[in-house]
Write a protein that holds these residues in place. Structure first.
Motif, PDB file in Angstrom:
ATOM      1  N   TRP A   1       0.772  -1.174  -0.177  1.00 50.93           N
ATOM      2  CA  TRP A   1      -0.009   0.020  -0.047  1.00 50.93           C
ATOM      3  C   TRP A   1       0.847   1.193  -0.154  1.00 50.93           C
ATOM      4  CZ3 TRP A   1       1.406   2.598   4.222  1.00 50.93           C
ATOM      5  CH2 TRP A   1       1.592   1.973   5.476  1.00 50.93           C
ATOM      6  N   THR A   2       1.991   1.094   0.377  1.00 49.82           N
ATOM      7  CA  THR A   2       3.134   2.434   0.249  1.00 49.82           C
ATOM      8  C   THR A   2       2.946   2.915  -1.151  1.00 49.82           C
ATOM      9  OG1 THR A   2       4.987   0.886   0.047  1.00 49.82           O
ATOM     10  CG2 THR A   2       4.265   1.773   2.220  1.00 49.82           C
ATOM     11  N   GLU A   3       2.964   2.113  -2.198  1.00 50.41           N
ATOM     12  CA  GLU A   3       2.819   2.684  -3.385  1.00 50.41           C
ATOM     13  C   GLU A   3       1.862   3.391  -3.868  1.00 50.41           C
ATOM     14  OE1 GLU A   3       4.442  -0.063  -6.586  1.00 50.41           O
ATOM     15  OE2 GLU A   3       5.358  -1.169  -4.924  1.00 50.41           O
ATOM     16  N   VAL A   4       0.434   2.739  -3.268  1.00 52.18           N
ATOM     17  CA  VAL A   4      -0.723   3.667  -3.409  1.00 52.18           C
ATOM     18  C   VAL A   4      -0.644   4.948  -2.663  1.00 52.18           C
ATOM     19  CG1 VAL A   4      -3.083   3.539  -2.940  1.00 52.18           C
ATOM     20  CG2 VAL A   4      -1.983   1.453  -3.447  1.00 52.18           C
ATOM     21  N   ARG A   5      -0.145   4.942  -1.551  1.00 46.49           N
ATOM     22  CA  ARG A   5       0.217   6.225  -0.924  1.00 46.49           C
ATOM     23  C   ARG A   5       0.934   7.210  -1.591  1.00 46.49           C
ATOM     24  NH1 ARG A   5       3.547   5.652   4.312  1.00 46.49           N
ATOM     25  NH2 ARG A   5       5.112   5.231   2.912  1.00 46.49           N
ATOM     26  N   ALA A   6       1.983   6.836  -2.479  1.00 47.13           N
ATOM     27  CA  ALA A   6       2.912   7.694  -3.215  1.00 47.13           C
ATOM     28  C   ALA A   6       2.064   8.205  -4.416  1.00 47.13           C
ATOM     29  CB  ALA A   6       4.130   7.056  -3.689  1.00 47.13           C
ATOM     30  N   LEU A   7       1.256   7.264  -4.932  1.00 47.89           N
ATOM     31  CA  LEU A   7       0.536   7.688  -6.243  1.00 47.89           C
ATOM     32  C   LEU A   7      -0.574   8.687  -5.887  1.00 47.89           C
ATOM     33  CD1 LEU A   7      -0.340   6.847  -9.326  1.00 47.89           C
ATOM     34  CD2 LEU A   7      -2.027   5.339  -8.378  1.00 47.89           C
ATOM     35  N   LEU A   8      -1.369   8.470  -4.692  1.00 46.35           N
ATOM     36  CA  LEU A   8      -2.341   9.509  -4.439  1.00 46.35           C
ATOM     37  C   LEU A   8      -1.530  10.782  -4.209  1.00 46.35           C
ATOM     38  CD1 LEU A   8      -4.725   7.471  -2.514  1.00 46.35           C
ATOM     39  CD2 LEU A   8      -4.879   8.091  -4.832  1.00 46.35           C
ATOM     40  N   ALA A   9      -0.550  10.951  -3.461  1.00 45.62           N
ATOM     41  CA  ALA A   9       0.149  12.026  -2.846  1.00 45.62           C
ATOM     42  C   ALA A   9       0.775  12.645  -4.376  1.00 45.62           C
ATOM     43  CB  ALA A   9       1.445  11.614  -2.265  1.00 45.62           C
ATOM     44  N   ARG A  10       1.029  12.122  -5.504  1.00 43.10           N
ATOM     45  CA  ARG A  10       1.324  12.828  -6.817  1.00 43.10           C
ATOM     46  C   ARG A  10       0.240  13.392  -7.503  1.00 43.10           C
ATOM     47  NH1 ARG A  10       4.706   8.025  -7.329  1.00 43.10           N
ATOM     48  NH2 ARG A  10       3.078   6.994  -8.603  1.00 43.10           N
ATOM     49  N   THR A  11      -0.800  12.503  -7.254  1.00 45.61           N
ATOM     50  CA  THR A  11      -2.281  13.257  -7.891  1.00 45.61           C
ATOM     51  C   THR A  11      -2.727  14.232  -7.256  1.00 45.61           C
ATOM     52  OG1 THR A  11      -2.876  10.548  -8.236  1.00 45.61           O
ATOM     53  CG2 THR A  11      -4.648  12.275  -8.482  1.00 45.61           C
ATOM     54  N   GLY A  12      -2.555  14.606  -5.809  1.00 50.18           N
ATOM     55  CA  GLY A  12      -2.915  15.890  -5.524  1.00 50.18           C
ATOM     56  C   GLY A  12      -4.454  16.269  -5.686  1.00 50.18           C
TER      57      GLY A  12
END
Length: 318
Positions: A40-51
């Motif tokens: 799930w850490t990769e999900v966290r990074a993706l949603l952070a980039r999505t803003g």
């Protein structure tokens, strides 16, 4: 005007149709696979980039949340980072899909969405989850309230407007065509409000397709959409021309759900007999078919898509 894409090399004998709700978002495809393995850490990074790109955020949360293992891994993330609004949003979205599938209560999914909404008041995504839930389990009033909350946070929210169009189209299942149905008024109003260049320019055509689905299910129109006068009425012709012009003039890049718009356009052009426009659209779509609208009414979407594409491209019936 946007230049036409390079030719897509089709092969009649090759099964090159892919139904993927990620709609060509390669980052999302990779992260979805990671989430299935518990990363799930990769999900966290993706949603952070999505803003705060709300259309993209909503699209990504929906695609991630509909996975069968999403709820378990999202809950693990939420427990590890209880202050994370992204974790709460993914938990809420996954809960909605579980509730729709009958694997948990609608009330618990609703509570999860409201909890996520309190953590990020500006984000329409938890309200999008409530709209998905209300369409399947709620009342007309609950659908309208959820949609109003989505639109109040992002006036041009693509998925929210699609869902509301489907909700309205499903009301008043009449015995015949009904040119003054409220779904048409809603879609035309939303497209006008959004202004020139908005992806919502295709919404009146979507309303037409959704209303066809309801009327065909009720037996008021044939189950086979090919060649129906429904697609050549004055409203249909105007909406089709406007939507096709929108595509030709679209200069906003690939909005997250563009392929859904293009599949609706291709569907109507193909069934209205405009093979030239349909061929251009199939060329742009490539293998990226969407189940809706090709599954309407009660058809095998892969067979329906390939048959329409073969005719448009001059291959003859499938």
């Amino acid at each position: 005007m946007t230049p036409p894409p390079p030719p897509f090399r089709f092969s009649r004998g090759k099964d090159n149709v892919a139904f993927d709700t990620a709609l060509g978002d390669e980052e999302l495809v990779a992260v979805r696979a990671a989430l299935q393995q518990g990363r799930w850490t990769e999900v966290r990074a993706l949603l952070a980039r999505t803003g705060d790109d709300w259309d993209l955020r909503g699209h990504r949360l929906v695609v991630l949340g509909e996975g069968r293992s999403a709820a378990a891994w999202a809950e693990e993330w939420r427990l590890a980072e209880p202050e994370s609004a992204d974790a709460a949003a993914l938990c809420a979205t996954a809960a909605v899909f579980r509730a729709v599938a009958g694997r948990q209560s609608a009330e618990s999914a609703r509570d999860a969405c409201l909890r996520a909404a309190r953590m990020t008041p500006a984000d329409p995504s938890p309200w999008l989850g409530l709209l998905i839930l209300a369409r399947r389990t709620g009342t007309d009033d609950e659908q309208v309230r959820a949609f109003d909350q989505v639109r109040g946070r992002h006036r041009g929210h693509h998925h929210g407007h699609y869902l509301m169009t489907r909700c309205l189209a499903e009301r008043q299942k009449t015995d015949g065509d009904d040119p003054f149905h409220e779904v048409y008024e809603f879609a035309e109003w939303a497209a006008d409000e959004a202004g020139q260049g908005s992806p919502l320019g295709v919404l009146p055509l979507v309303a037409l397709v959704e209303r066809y689905h309801v009327l065909a299910a009720a037996g008021a129109l044939p189950a086979d959409p090919t060649g129906l006068p429904f697609w050549t009425s004055s409203r249909a012709r105007a909406n089709l021309r406007s939507a096709f012009d929108w595509w030709l003039e679209w200069d906003g890049g690939n909005h997250p759900r563009l392929l859904l718009d293009l599949n609706h356009l291709a569907f109507v052009h193909a069934h209205a007999g405009d093979t030239v426009a349909a061929a251009a659209l199939f060329n742009r779509i490539g293998p990226h078919a969407t189940r809706v609208p090709w599954s309407y009414y009660d058809r095998d979407p892969k067979k329906a898509f390939r048959a329409a594409r073969n005719v448009a491209l001059g291959f003859g019936p499938a």
